[in-house]
Every structure is written in structure tokens, then in C-alpha cells.
Design a protein around this motif. Structure first.
Motif, PDB file in Angstrom:
ATOM      1  N   ILE A 103       0.786  -1.264   0.018  1.00  0.00           N
ATOM      2  CA  ILE A 103      -0.022  -0.083  -0.087  1.00  0.00           C
ATOM      3  C   ILE A 103       0.920   1.119  -0.061  1.00  0.00           C
ATOM      4  O   ILE A 103       0.770   1.946  -0.661  1.00  0.00           O
ATOM      5  CB  ILE A 103      -1.090   0.071   1.197  1.00  0.00           C
ATOM      6  CG1 ILE A 103      -2.102  -1.097   1.134  1.00  0.00           C
ATOM      7  CG2 ILE A 103      -1.607   1.581   1.451  1.00  0.00           C
ATOM      8  CD1 ILE A 103      -2.814  -1.215   1.971  1.00  0.00           C
ATOM      9  N   GLU A 104       1.922   1.248   0.645  1.00  0.00           N
ATOM     10  CA  GLU A 104       2.821   2.303   1.001  1.00  0.00           C
ATOM     11  C   GLU A 104       3.547   2.694  -0.627  1.00  0.00           C
ATOM     12  O   GLU A 104       3.805   3.955  -1.001  1.00  0.00           O
ATOM     13  CB  GLU A 104       3.913   2.403   2.059  1.00  0.00           C
ATOM     14  CG  GLU A 104       3.265   2.480   3.246  1.00  0.00           C
ATOM     15  CD  GLU A 104       2.684   3.969   3.600  1.00  0.00           C
ATOM     16  OE1 GLU A 104       2.873   4.791   2.945  1.00  0.00           O
ATOM     17  OE2 GLU A 104       1.885   3.884   4.759  1.00  0.00           O
ATOM     18  N   HIS A 105       3.693   1.428  -1.112  1.00  0.00           N
ATOM     19  CA  HIS A 105       4.521   1.743  -2.385  1.00  0.00           C
ATOM     20  C   HIS A 105       3.521   2.321  -3.762  1.00  0.00           C
ATOM     21  O   HIS A 105       3.921   3.205  -4.102  1.00  0.00           O
ATOM     22  CB  HIS A 105       4.685   0.193  -3.126  1.00  0.00           C
ATOM     23  CG  HIS A 105       5.487   0.223  -4.555  1.00  0.00           C
ATOM     24  ND1 HIS A 105       6.498   0.800  -4.630  1.00  0.00           N
ATOM     25  CD2 HIS A 105       4.875   0.016  -5.661  1.00  0.00           C
ATOM     26  CE1 HIS A 105       7.024   0.755  -5.658  1.00  0.00           C
ATOM     27  NE2 HIS A 105       5.892   0.286  -6.530  1.00  0.00           N
ATOM     28  N   VAL A 106       2.361   1.796  -3.554  1.00  0.00           N
ATOM     29  CA  VAL A 106       1.268   2.318  -4.384  1.00  0.00           C
ATOM     30  C   VAL A 106       1.020   3.996  -3.999  1.00  0.00           C
ATOM     31  O   VAL A 106       0.807   4.956  -4.800  1.00  0.00           O
ATOM     32  CB  VAL A 106      -0.036   1.689  -4.213  1.00  0.00           C
ATOM     33  CG1 VAL A 106      -1.202   2.362  -5.184  1.00  0.00           C
ATOM     34  CG2 VAL A 106      -0.056   0.028  -4.877  1.00  0.00           C
ATOM     35  N   ARG A 107       0.889   4.246  -2.643  1.00  0.00           N
ATOM     36  CA  ARG A 107       1.059   5.547  -2.280  1.00  0.00           C
ATOM     37  C   ARG A 107       2.142   6.444  -2.808  1.00  0.00           C
ATOM     38  O   ARG A 107       1.854   7.554  -3.184  1.00  0.00           O
ATOM     39  CB  ARG A 107       0.861   5.670  -0.739  1.00  0.00           C
ATOM     40  CG  ARG A 107       0.915   7.479  -0.200  1.00  0.00           C
ATOM     41  CD  ARG A 107       1.507   7.362   1.065  1.00  0.00           C
ATOM     42  NE  ARG A 107       0.759   6.572   2.177  1.00  0.00           N
ATOM     43  CZ  ARG A 107      -0.033   6.993   3.090  1.00  0.00           C
ATOM     44  NH1 ARG A 107      -0.160   8.306   3.335  1.00  0.00           N
ATOM     45  NH2 ARG A 107      -0.511   6.155   3.988  1.00  0.00           N
ATOM     46  N   GLU A 108       3.347   5.925  -2.874  1.00  0.00           N
ATOM     47  CA  GLU A 108       4.273   6.484  -3.450  1.00  0.00           C
ATOM     48  C   GLU A 108       4.264   6.806  -4.810  1.00  0.00           C
ATOM     49  O   GLU A 108       4.582   7.945  -5.324  1.00  0.00           O
ATOM     50  CB  GLU A 108       5.661   6.176  -3.086  1.00  0.00           C
ATOM     51  CG  GLU A 108       6.095   6.067  -1.751  1.00  0.00           C
ATOM     52  CD  GLU A 108       6.100   7.533  -1.212  1.00  0.00           C
ATOM     53  OE1 GLU A 108       6.705   8.295  -2.039  1.00  0.00           O
ATOM     54  OE2 GLU A 108       5.443   7.978  -0.299  1.00  0.00           O
ATOM     55  N   VAL A 109       3.787   5.725  -5.807  1.00  0.00           N
ATOM     56  CA  VAL A 109       3.581   5.811  -7.060  1.00  0.00           C
ATOM     57  C   VAL A 109       2.408   6.909  -7.469  1.00  0.00           C
ATOM     58  O   VAL A 109       2.723   7.746  -8.196  1.00  0.00           O
ATOM     59  CB  VAL A 109       2.970   4.578  -7.649  1.00  0.00           C
ATOM     60  CG1 VAL A 109       2.413   4.634  -9.172  1.00  0.00           C
ATOM     61  CG2 VAL A 109       4.319   3.528  -7.713  1.00  0.00           C
ATOM     62  N   GLY A 110       1.490   7.100  -6.377  1.00  0.00           N
ATOM     63  CA  GLY A 110       0.560   8.032  -6.527  1.00  0.00           C
ATOM     64  C   GLY A 110       1.210   9.441  -6.310  1.00  0.00           C
ATOM     65  O   GLY A 110       0.682  10.533  -6.848  1.00  0.00           O
ATOM     66  N   ARG A 111       1.802   9.465  -5.338  1.00  0.00           N
ATOM     67  CA  ARG A 111       2.280  10.917  -5.051  1.00  0.00           C
ATOM     68  C   ARG A 111       3.028  11.291  -6.318  1.00  0.00           C
ATOM     69  O   ARG A 111       3.025  12.504  -6.605  1.00  0.00           O
ATOM     70  CB  ARG A 111       3.338  10.821  -3.862  1.00  0.00           C
ATOM     71  CG  ARG A 111       4.064  12.200  -3.440  1.00  0.00           C
ATOM     72  CD  ARG A 111       4.570  11.983  -2.115  1.00  0.00           C
ATOM     73  NE  ARG A 111       3.534  11.749  -0.861  1.00  0.00           N
ATOM     74  CZ  ARG A 111       3.532  10.936  -0.130  1.00  0.00           C
ATOM     75  NH1 ARG A 111       4.392   9.942   0.027  1.00  0.00           N
ATOM     76  NH2 ARG A 111       2.688  10.714   0.972  1.00  0.00           N
TER      77      ARG A 111
END
Length: 153
Positions: A103-111
Motif C-alpha cells: 500500500i505504501e508503494h502504491v501511495r508513493e507511485v500516486g504521489r
């Protein structure tokens, strides 16, 4: 323990491991993953031009989790957001931070893409996952509806 998140499109050799995880995800939600569906999703994940992307979580080199996500327009705000379609961690790797890392990885991609929001849904009785989700995100008050358009396989 070494945890690594890999872009599925960069590692087509990991298809058997991905398939085993996606089978586990489908079984959890009481669906049978057929070869045609798995092949279609795999084709999406390995096509850099397709909107659906995938990541595999590896612990000490062994794939133990997956995340499938995509861009979704957020029309009320005139912006894009992310949608996390699928998240699964193999039962023997749960409680080790893999789900959180995905989830944190997807958050970083989104950011990196300018998304202010990432959404996902889960079953109401998926208590173990919801414990993690409640730590990372806010549960909304929206209800999910599904309209059948025609015959599906």
C-alpha cells in the motif's frame, strides 16, 4: 528479512508465482480464477501501455504478495486518483508488513503522479485486512453498487 517491491512488467519470469498469488486472492473471495482471465490480467500487467499496473512483494527473493492498481479520473475534483483493485498477501507472510509495504508503494507511485487520493474496497468481513486499512486510510461512508450489463462468462 529483505522486502522488495517489483514492477510486474519488468519481471515476466515471475508469472507462475504471480499466478499462485492471484489464485489465492481469487479463492479468498470465493471466485475461481480461470486461465483466460489470468492470461488477460497478466497481459494487462505486462503491457506498459495498459492502465492496470502490478507489483509483487518479495521477501528474501520469494514472491509473497501482489497489488494491482490503476489511474482513475476523479470527476468531482477534475483530477486523477488511484484505485487499488487487488491486494493479496500469502497467508504465511501475513503480519510481516508486506500488505503495508504494498500500500505504501502504491501511495508513493500516486504521489509521484500527482494523485491526492487512492481508493479501494474490501469485503465487510475481511477483518484482518481492515485492521491494517484502518491504520492507513479513512473508511468512507459510500455504498458500493454493481449493475449487471449483460451475460458474463
Amino acid at each position: 528479512m529483505t522486502l522488495e517491491i517489483l514492477d510486474i512488467a519488468a519481471r515476466p519470469d515471475l508469472k507462475p508465482a504471480w499466478r499462485a498469488l492471484f489464485d489465492g486472492y481469487s479463492t479468498f473471495y470465493k471466485r475461481q480464477l480461470t486461465d483466460p482471465v489470468a492470461d488477460a490480467v497478466w497481459a494487462w500487467l505486462t503491457d506498459r501501455l495498459h492502465e492496470v499496473e502490478g507489483r509483487l512483494a518479495l521477501v528474501d527473493g520469494t514472491p509473497v504478495g501482489l497489488a494491482h492498481f490503476r489511474r482513475q479520473p476523479r470527476t468531482g475534483f477534475g483530477e486523477d486518483m488511484g484505485y487499488l483493485d487487488d491486494l493479496f498477501v500469502s497467508p504465511d507472510a501475513r503480519s510481516g508488513g508486506v500488505g503495508r509495504a504494498l500500500i505504501e508503494h502504491v501511495r508513493e507511485v500516486g504521489r509521484g503522479r500527482g494523485w491526492r487520493t487512492i481508493r479501494w474496497t474490501t469485503a465487510d468481513d475481511n477483518y484482518r485486512a481492515r485492521t491494517l486499512y484502518d491504520q492507513l486510510a479513512a473508511k468512507t461512508s459510500w455504498n458500493l453498487y454493481e449493475l449487471t450489463v449483460g451475460d458474463t462468462p
